[in-house]
Design an enzyme around this catalytic site. Structure first.
Site, PDB file in Angstrom:
ATOM      1  N   CYS A 112      -3.400 -32.847  43.942  1.00 23.05           N
ATOM      2  CA  CYS A 112      -4.039 -31.979  44.940  1.00 23.05           C
ATOM      3  C   CYS A 112      -5.436 -31.538  44.531  1.00 23.05           C
ATOM      4  O   CYS A 112      -6.165 -30.965  45.341  1.00 23.05           O
ATOM      5  CB  CYS A 112      -3.158 -30.774  45.229  1.00 23.05           C
ATOM      6  SG  CYS A 112      -1.524 -31.246  45.795  1.00 23.05           S
ATOM      7  N   HIS A 243      -7.287 -25.538  48.336  1.00 19.35           N
ATOM      8  CA  HIS A 243      -6.236 -26.511  48.606  1.00 19.35           C
ATOM      9  C   HIS A 243      -5.155 -25.825  49.431  1.00 19.35           C
ATOM     10  O   HIS A 243      -4.700 -24.727  49.099  1.00 19.35           O
ATOM     11  CB  HIS A 243      -5.664 -27.044  47.285  1.00 19.35           C
ATOM     12  CG  HIS A 243      -4.396 -27.809  47.479  1.00 19.35           C
ATOM     13  ND1 HIS A 243      -4.291 -28.831  48.398  1.00 19.35           N
ATOM     14  CD2 HIS A 243      -3.167 -27.678  46.915  1.00 19.35           C
ATOM     15  CE1 HIS A 243      -3.057 -29.295  48.376  1.00 19.35           C
ATOM     16  NE2 HIS A 243      -2.365 -28.617  47.495  1.00 19.35           N
ATOM     17  N   ASN A 273       0.941 -29.416  53.317  1.00 20.81           N
ATOM     18  CA  ASN A 273       0.149 -29.749  52.124  1.00 20.81           C
ATOM     19  C   ASN A 273      -0.157 -31.243  52.150  1.00 20.81           C
ATOM     20  O   ASN A 273       0.740 -32.062  51.966  1.00 20.81           O
ATOM     21  CB  ASN A 273       0.980 -29.368  50.882  1.00 20.81           C
ATOM     22  CG  ASN A 273       0.317 -29.722  49.567  1.00 20.81           C
ATOM     23  OD1 ASN A 273      -0.663 -30.459  49.532  1.00 20.81           O
ATOM     24  ND2 ASN A 273       0.861 -29.205  48.478  1.00 20.81           N
TER      25      ASN A 273
HETATM   26  N1  ACO Z   1      14.967 -24.324  53.650  1.00 18.31           N
HETATM   27  C1  ACO Z   1      15.871 -23.354  53.420  1.00 18.31           C
HETATM   28  N2  ACO Z   1      16.130 -22.886  52.179  1.00 18.31           N
HETATM   29  C2  ACO Z   1      15.444 -23.404  51.158  1.00 18.31           C
HETATM   30  C3  ACO Z   1      14.482 -24.429  51.336  1.00 18.31           C
HETATM   31  C4  ACO Z   1      14.277 -24.895  52.639  1.00 18.31           C
HETATM   32  N3  ACO Z   1      13.368 -25.857  52.933  1.00 18.31           N
HETATM   33  N4  ACO Z   1      13.979 -24.753  50.127  1.00 18.31           N
HETATM   34  C5  ACO Z   1      14.559 -23.955  49.223  1.00 18.31           C
HETATM   35  N5  ACO Z   1      15.452 -23.154  49.834  1.00 18.31           N
HETATM   36  C6  ACO Z   1      16.299 -22.139  49.222  1.00 18.31           C
HETATM   37  C7  ACO Z   1      16.543 -22.396  47.777  1.00 18.31           C
HETATM   38  O1  ACO Z   1      17.637 -23.275  47.619  1.00 18.31           O
HETATM   39  C8  ACO Z   1      16.832 -21.004  47.241  1.00 18.31           C
HETATM   40  O2  ACO Z   1      18.170 -20.676  47.557  1.00 18.31           O
HETATM   41  P1  ACO Z   1      19.056 -19.884  46.487  1.00 18.31           P
HETATM   42  O3  ACO Z   1      18.357 -18.576  46.303  1.00 18.31           O
HETATM   43  O4  ACO Z   1      20.361 -19.804  47.173  1.00 18.31           O
HETATM   44  O5  ACO Z   1      19.049 -20.740  45.253  1.00 18.31           O
HETATM   45  C9  ACO Z   1      15.943 -20.113  48.099  1.00 18.31           C
HETATM   46  O6  ACO Z   1      15.609 -20.886  49.273  1.00 18.31           O
HETATM   47  C10 ACO Z   1      14.646 -19.686  47.404  1.00 18.31           C
HETATM   48  O7  ACO Z   1      14.044 -20.834  46.810  1.00 18.31           O
HETATM   49  P2  ACO Z   1      12.737 -20.727  45.929  1.00 18.31           P
HETATM   50  O8  ACO Z   1      12.371 -22.075  45.418  1.00 18.31           O
HETATM   51  O9  ACO Z   1      12.901 -19.606  44.949  1.00 18.31           O
HETATM   52  O10 ACO Z   1      11.675 -20.278  47.020  1.00 18.31           O
HETATM   53  P3  ACO Z   1      10.235 -19.724  46.814  1.00 18.31           P
HETATM   54  O11 ACO Z   1      10.129 -18.428  47.513  1.00 18.31           O
HETATM   55  O12 ACO Z   1       9.757 -19.813  45.391  1.00 18.31           O
HETATM   56  O13 ACO Z   1       9.321 -20.758  47.651  1.00 18.31           O
HETATM   57  C11 ACO Z   1       7.892 -22.699  47.408  1.00 18.31           C
HETATM   58  C12 ACO Z   1       9.320 -22.134  47.269  1.00 18.31           C
HETATM   59  C13 ACO Z   1       7.428 -22.535  48.842  1.00 18.31           C
HETATM   60  C14 ACO Z   1       7.896 -24.181  47.046  1.00 18.31           C
HETATM   61  C15 ACO Z   1       6.938 -21.916  46.478  1.00 18.31           C
HETATM   62  O14 ACO Z   1       7.504 -21.837  45.185  1.00 18.31           O
HETATM   63  C16 ACO Z   1       5.582 -22.535  46.376  1.00 18.31           C
HETATM   64  O15 ACO Z   1       4.800 -22.485  47.319  1.00 18.31           O
HETATM   65  N6  ACO Z   1       5.203 -23.097  45.214  1.00 18.31           N
HETATM   66  C17 ACO Z   1       3.904 -23.674  45.001  1.00 18.31           C
HETATM   67  C18 ACO Z   1       3.795 -25.056  45.567  1.00 18.31           C
HETATM   68  C19 ACO Z   1       2.372 -25.566  45.466  1.00 18.31           C
HETATM   69  O16 ACO Z   1       1.413 -24.799  45.511  1.00 18.31           O
HETATM   70  N7  ACO Z   1       2.165 -26.838  45.301  1.00 18.31           N
HETATM   71  C20 ACO Z   1       0.789 -27.334  45.205  1.00 18.31           C
HETATM   72  C21 ACO Z   1       0.684 -28.418  44.331  1.00 18.31           C
HETATM   73  S1  ACO Z   1       1.309 -29.842  45.111  1.00 18.31           S
HETATM   74  C22 ACO Z   1       0.502 -31.219  44.457  1.00 18.31           C
HETATM   75  O17 ACO Z   1      -0.235 -31.154  43.504  1.00 18.31           O
HETATM   76  C23 ACO Z   1       0.829 -32.523  45.096  1.00 18.31           C
END
Ligand code: ACO
Length: 318
Positions: A112, A243, A273
């Site tokens: 990214c 990004h 993304n």
């Molecule tokens: N739908 C429903 N529930 C979901 C989903 C989904 N799509 N995905 C995860 N969950 C659930 C999980 O299983 C978890 O359930 P549990 O509590 O029962 O275990 C719960 O939701 C919370 O999951 P988390 O992973 O803790 O959710 P979080 O609030 O951290 O959000 C996210 C996840 C959106 C991915 C966040 O961590 C994020 O934005 N991270 C950064 C990503 C990023 O910036 N990437 C850029 C680089 S990409 C590149 O370089 C190609």
């Protein structure tokens, strides 16, 4: 001394729109979860088109907009983590199809952060004597996704965009910093190439995109934000083009920088993304809306971060 000036921008998005509700038909997720956690409403998914097709559409627009003959291009640089082949590069495919017979061509792989890395690289080519070229970020990231994995499948989308960079007396890029930390590479992996030779057969399940979302989240809010704060210093910035990974990350970064959220344009609701394509897609939309004028009077920061881990900032006068 000559510098690179951005003289045109362009984007191409595949036509297929996939909404959050459509994804909820395929996996256990919901529009509410996706929007509240990320800000994403829908994304574009390329079907038959591959990454090089998306990038070629951008390249064609860029040369048409400035009425540039393809043989006058000196370079074609593509930032991508989803190339059609290991070889040839997407950049070579575009160079060939475009008829840019005099251009050097290669891909930059920095996930990214790819567009920021590629534009900084192109700037150095201009400073060392080349005259003009294309810098494109393009991804068909959908082919790297595990469509059974709701924790990543809902986050990404396909697209491409780029700029024409031409030699000028006044620079567009006035400052840059590029960073990497390979020790944390495991936080985001995709496209592992399995060894299956006559001599060794490796068993693995690692070729689809896997991300430790929490680790990347923390990385964005700590390392990337700290680096950006130092980078910006006392400069007055008109716009920050981040990004586009997650609306919450951008909002928190804005708060940490003590800057109004209006300075952080976003389009991730529409595209998710798009990795290396996200900053140039946003740039082209802002140029089209005349928010960014390309007249050299606005200070704009590009900030990329992602797999590698990699991150970087460019300060531009656009
Ligand atoms: N739908 C429903 N529930 C979901 C989903 C989904 N799509 N995905 C995860 N969950 C659930 C999980 O299983 C978890 O359930 P549990 O509590 O029962 O275990 C719960 O939701 C919370 O999951 P988390 O992973 O803790 O959710 P979080 O609030 O951290 O959000 C996210 C996840 C959106 C991915 C966040 O961590 C994020 O934005 N991270 C950064 C990503 C990023 O910036 N990437 C850029 C680089 S990409 C590149 O370089 C190609």
């Amino acid at each position: 001394m000559r510098y690179g000036k951005i003289t045109a921008t362009a984007r191409y998005l595949p036509t297929k729109v996939v909404t959050n509700d459509a994804l909820a038909q395929l996996m256990d997720t919901s529009d509410d979860w996706i929007q509240s956690r990320t800000g994403i409403k829908e994304r574009r998914i390329a079907e038959a088109e591959n990454t090089s097709d998306l990038c070629l559409k951008v390249a064609q627009q860029l040369i048409e907009k400035q009425t540039i003959a393809p043989e006058t291009l000196d370079f074609v640089i593509v930032a991508t983590m989803s190339a059609d082949y290991t070889s040839p590069s997407v950049a070579c495919q575009v160079q060939g199809a475009l008829g840019a017979v005099n251009a050097l061509a290669f891909d930059v792989t920095a996930a990214c952060s790819g567009f920021v890395y590629a534009l900084a690289t192109a700037e150095n080519f201009i400073r060392s004597g080349l005259t003009r070229g294309l810098v494109i970020g393009g991804e068909k990231i959908s082919k790297l996704i595990d469509w059974q994995d709701r924790t990543t499948a809902v986050l990404f989308g396909d697209g491409a965009a780029g700029v024409l960079l031409e030699a000028a007396a006044k620079p567009s890029i006035i400052k840059q910093v590029l960073k990497a930390d390979g020790t944390r590479g495991d936080s985001l992996t995709a496209g592992y190439r399995v060894t299956k030779t006559a001599f060794y057969q490796e068993a693995n399940e690692k070729n689809k995109l896997a991300m430790n979302g929490r680790a990347i989240y923390d990385f964005a809010l700590n390392d990337v934000t700290k680096c950006l704060k130092t980078f910006v210093g006392e400069e007055t910035i008109d716009y920050y083009l981040f990004h586009q990974a997650n609306e919450r990350i951008i909002q928190k970064m804005a708060r940490k920088l003590k800057e109004p959220i209006e300075k952080f344009p976003m389009n991730l609701a529409n595209y998710g993304n798009t990795s290396a394509a996200s900053i140039p897609i946003l740039l082209d939309e802002l140029v089209e809306a005349e928010t960014i004028r390309l007249d050299g009077t606005q200070k704009v920061v590009f900030t990329g971060y992602g797999g590698g881990l990699t991150w970087g900032n460019l300060l531009l006068e656009l």
